[in-house]
Design an enzyme around this catalytic site. Structure first.
Site, PDB file in Angstrom:
ATOM      1  N   TYR A 158       0.830  -1.203   0.000  1.00 55.54           N
ATOM      2  CA  TYR A 158       0.000   0.000   0.000  1.00 55.54           C
ATOM      3  C   TYR A 158       0.870   1.260   0.000  1.00 55.54           C
ATOM      4  O   TYR A 158       0.647   2.180  -0.793  1.00 55.54           O
ATOM      5  CB  TYR A 158      -0.922  -0.014   1.215  1.00 55.54           C
ATOM      6  CG  TYR A 158      -1.949   1.098   1.206  1.00 55.54           C
ATOM      7  CD1 TYR A 158      -3.097   0.999   0.424  1.00 55.54           C
ATOM      8  CD2 TYR A 158      -1.770   2.232   1.982  1.00 55.54           C
ATOM      9  CE1 TYR A 158      -4.036   2.017   0.409  1.00 55.54           C
ATOM     10  CE2 TYR A 158      -2.708   3.254   1.973  1.00 55.54           C
ATOM     11  CZ  TYR A 158      -3.845   3.140   1.186  1.00 55.54           C
ATOM     12  OH  TYR A 158      -4.771   4.155   1.177  1.00 55.54           O
ATOM     13  N   LYS A 162       1.061   4.115  -2.931  1.00 49.68           N
ATOM     14  CA  LYS A 162       0.656   5.499  -2.697  1.00 49.68           C
ATOM     15  C   LYS A 162       1.813   6.478  -2.886  1.00 49.68           C
ATOM     16  O   LYS A 162       1.599   7.628  -3.276  1.00 49.68           O
ATOM     17  CB  LYS A 162       0.046   5.637  -1.304  1.00 49.68           C
ATOM     18  CG  LYS A 162      -1.294   4.924  -1.163  1.00 49.68           C
ATOM     19  CD  LYS A 162      -2.317   5.434  -2.187  1.00 49.68           C
ATOM     20  CE  LYS A 162      -3.666   4.776  -2.043  1.00 49.68           C
ATOM     21  NZ  LYS A 162      -4.648   5.281  -3.032  1.00 49.68           N
TER      22      LYS A 162
END
Length: 278
Positions: A158, A162
């Site tokens: 993640y 991002k």
């Protein structure tokens, strides 16, 4: 309080628009009079998202889309322009998270998170952006995170995705700015959605999130949606290539505790300026 941001009549697409922050963006856009394309992998939630807008007489198009499929994404944006008109804006909110220690992160988990959050994002902004570039106007909002600027245990895929979102956003701001196309990222911290409530222990939300956030709470989805509306509107006409944090102050400092009221000083502690946590 509501403001007229001049979005009425504009055509805006929202990926991940059937739930969470994406859904709130869809509802806010429809309330502002925009023509909204809702794109999501969940057909049942798609129907639920579009039905109230349609019933109220709004212009809405609901399309089942897996953003990891480049061909399907291109087809979806062609359909949007056929049914709703030339694309003025995009909110690329589609995203997933899978949690595991880095030593236990499977290839399948990695591929899913990177595939949706970064590769799928690229396919999405590419399909929208080439239309906007050809037309000489448009605004795009991508979704970064507090994880764009720092790590969190168990979130290797993640955080990588991002961080990549911000790099991609900045590159495209450079490439497309001279064509009249703006692209910015929002960086929410934890936001009060069903996904967060179902996936994160309440004790963490109470003892860590609230304690380390100067504003002392999670974001409301509407607060993130309102930021997206600002970035789509002409009020942000000279803003591009930016990561705009919507995090209640989380990333403002590294040693935050007690909502910013722990001064980490023996002298101030002795003076009674603050007291240590129980």
């Amino acid at each position: 309080m509501h403001y007229d941001l001049g979005l009425a009549g504009r055509t805006v697409a929202v990926t991940g628009g059937a739930s969470g922050i994406g859904l709130r963006c869809v509802q806010t856009l429809a309330g502002a009079g925009a023509k909204v394309a809702v794109l999501d992998v969940n057909r049942e939630q798609l129907d639920a998202a579009g039905a109230p807008i349609r019933a109220a007489g709004g212009a809405v198009l609901a399309l089942d889309l897996d953003v990891r499929d480049a061909g399907a994404t291109e087809d979806a944006f062609a359909r949007i322009e056929t049914d709703l008109g030339p694309l003025d804006g995009l909110i690329a909110a589609a995203g997933v998270a899978r949690s595991a220690p880095a030593t236990m992160l499977t290839p399948e988990m990695w591929d899913l998170v990177i595939g949706v959050n970064l590769t799928g994002l690229f396919y999405t902004v590419q399909a929208a952006g080439k239309r906007m570039v050809a037309r000489g106007r448009g605004a795009i909002v991508t979704f970064g995170s507090t994880s764009s600027v720092g790590g969190q245990a168990g979130r290797a895929a993640y955080c990588a995705s991002k961080a990549g979102v911000v790099g991609l956003t900045r590159d495209l701001a450079i490439e497309w700015g001279s064509y009249g196309v703006r692209i910015n990222a929002v960086g929410p911290s934890l936001t009060d959605t069903p996904m967060v409530r179902n996936g994160i222990p309440q004790k963490f939300l109470d003892d860590i999130v609230a304690d380390r956030t100067p504003l002392g709470r999670m974001a409301d989805p509407q607060e993130v949606a309102d930021t997206c509306m600002f970035l789509l509107s002409d009020l942000s006409s000279y803003i591009t290539g930016t990561l705009l944090m919507v995090d209640g102050g989380v990333t403002a400092g590294a040693f935050t505790a007690q909502k910013g009221r722990d001064f980490s000083s023996k002298a101030m502690l002795a003076q009674g300026i603050y007291r240590e946590r129980d």
